[in-house]
Design a protein around this motif. Structure first.
Motif, short mmCIF file in Angstrom:
data_model
loop_
_atom_site.label_atom_id
_atom_site.label_comp_id
_atom_site.label_asym_id
_atom_site.label_seq_id
_atom_site.Cartn_x
_atom_site.Cartn_y
_atom_site.Cartn_z
N SER A 117 0.86 -1.20 0.00
CA SER A 117 0.00 0.00 0.00
C SER A 117 0.88 1.23 0.00
CB SER A 117 -0.92 0.01 1.23
OG SER A 117 -0.16 0.17 2.42
N VAL A 128 -9.15 1.46 -3.30
CA VAL A 128 -8.75 0.05 -3.43
C VAL A 128 -8.87 -0.38 -4.88
CG1 VAL A 128 -9.19 -2.31 -2.68
CG2 VAL A 128 -9.54 -0.42 -1.08
N SER A 168 -4.50 1.11 -1.80
CA SER A 168 -4.16 -0.30 -1.66
C SER A 168 -4.79 -1.11 -2.78
CB SER A 168 -4.64 -0.83 -0.29
OG SER A 168 -4.15 -2.12 -0.05
N ASN A 169 -4.55 -2.42 -2.77
CA ASN A 169 -5.13 -3.35 -3.73
C ASN A 169 -5.71 -4.55 -3.00
OD1 ASN A 169 -4.71 -2.31 -6.44
ND2 ASN A 169 -2.52 -2.64 -6.13
N ILE A 170 -6.66 -5.22 -3.63
CA ILE A 170 -7.20 -6.45 -3.06
C ILE A 170 -6.10 -7.51 -2.96
CG2 ILE A 170 -8.81 -8.37 -3.42
CD1 ILE A 170 -10.26 -5.89 -2.60
N VAL A 199 -6.66 -6.93 3.62
CA VAL A 199 -7.50 -5.78 3.25
C VAL A 199 -8.46 -5.46 4.40
CG1 VAL A 199 -9.15 -4.86 1.57
CG2 VAL A 199 -7.33 -6.40 0.82
N ALA A 218 -12.20 -4.95 -7.92
CA ALA A 218 -12.12 -4.45 -6.54
C ALA A 218 -13.48 -4.56 -5.86
CB ALA A 218 -11.63 -3.01 -6.54
#
Length: 292
Positions: A117, A128, A168-170, A199, A218
């Motif tokens: 992140s 996200v 952030s990302n999954i 997450v 997402a």
């Protein structure tokens, strides 16, 4: 820290996504499950369980987990964040765990370099995406490629800097492909389920006023929604008690087919987010991407 029931359910969903139809519960786990089930229903005490081992389906097990202290499932991973310390320190602890996360590593379908992140762990706004791509993997930071530049422009138009938001990302690793160079792919349900405990914990640490899910993937990972973004946007959803707005991924604006009306749709979603955050909206901002 994630509730045991959330961690276990994420694990069971991950196993179910992998095609696993049975999970092993040892004698101790089975006895605890029956006791907790009995306490929940306040019924009579059950007879002692048999000596032989038993198997239950992930779906059946997850239904039984609506209790405060679920029984132990073999090899269930647990995400732990410090009770004390700043939000930044807690995020750093999560990042350290994610680097060697067994549930993600065991899949064999994700690349080695972790991209966790970036941004302010005390932010009011959390964004996200789905998973890191080629450029994100190289720089080990989410949204740094062309789509990231578009996201920066969107934030600037809102009167916010990239550093003011939490991004952030999954999925925390780039999904791998055969003979992969700069090409990327969408993460699978299995890959998303493996990373979702992080997450969930990120959201609990940051506690943003609202979350923006960037793109259909997402939205699927956060909310369990499938289908077109067009059907998900223009309404508020919730994740961990936090309002969530779904909009198109910034990469959508890079397509030659993206017209003024498409840009306006994304901006309308951002106007709703600004209202949720309590940001002032000028006439100029209100009129962005409207036909002249």
């Amino acid at each position: 820290m994630s509730r045991p029931v959330d961690v276990l359910i994420d694990f069971l969903k991950s196993e179910e996504a992998r095609g696993v139809t049975q999970v092993y519960l040892d004698e101790e786990a089975r006895a605890a499950l029956r006791e907790l089930h009995r306490q929940k229903r306040k019924g009579p005490k059950l007879e002692p369980v048999a000596e032989e081992s038993a198997e239950v389906s992930p779906a059946e097990a997850s239904k039984e987990m609506e209790v405060s202290h679920p029984p132990r499932v073999v090899e269930a991973p647990v995400v732990v964040s410090p009770d004390g310390g700043s939000a930044a320190e807690k995020i750093a602890a999560l990042k350290a765990q994610a680097a060697e996360w067994p549930a993600a590593r065991a899949l064999g379908s994700l690349r080695e370099t972790m991209v966790f992140s970036v941004g302010n762990p005390d932010a009011d706004l959390m964004l996200v995406g789905e998973a890191p791509g080629y450029q994100e993997e190289r720089e080990q930071e989410p949204f740094v490629g062309p789509a990231g530049q578009k996201l920066n422009e969107i934030l600037k138009a809102m009167g916010l800097s990239r550093e003011a938001a939490y991004i952030s990302n999954i999925v925390k690793f780039r999904p791998s492909m055969e003979r992969q160079t700069t090409n990327n792919r969408k993460p699978t349900v299995e890959e998303m389920a493996a990373c979702m405990p992080f997450v969930r914990e990120e959201v609990r640490i940051v506690r943003p006023k609202c979350i923006v899910a960037l793109g259909a993937t997402a939205a699927e990972g956060l909310l369990g929604l499938t289908g077109a973004v067009a059907r998900m946007r223009e309404q508020w959803h919730t994740f961990e008690g936090i309002p969530v707005r779904v909009t198109y991924h910034p990469a959508y604006l890079l397509h030659g087919s993206a017209a003024l009306q498409d840009k306006r749709k994304i901006w309308e979603d951002m106007l709703a987010v600004m209202e949720q955050l309590g940001l002032s909206i000028s006439e100029k901002q209100q009129g962005f991407f409207l036909p002249k």
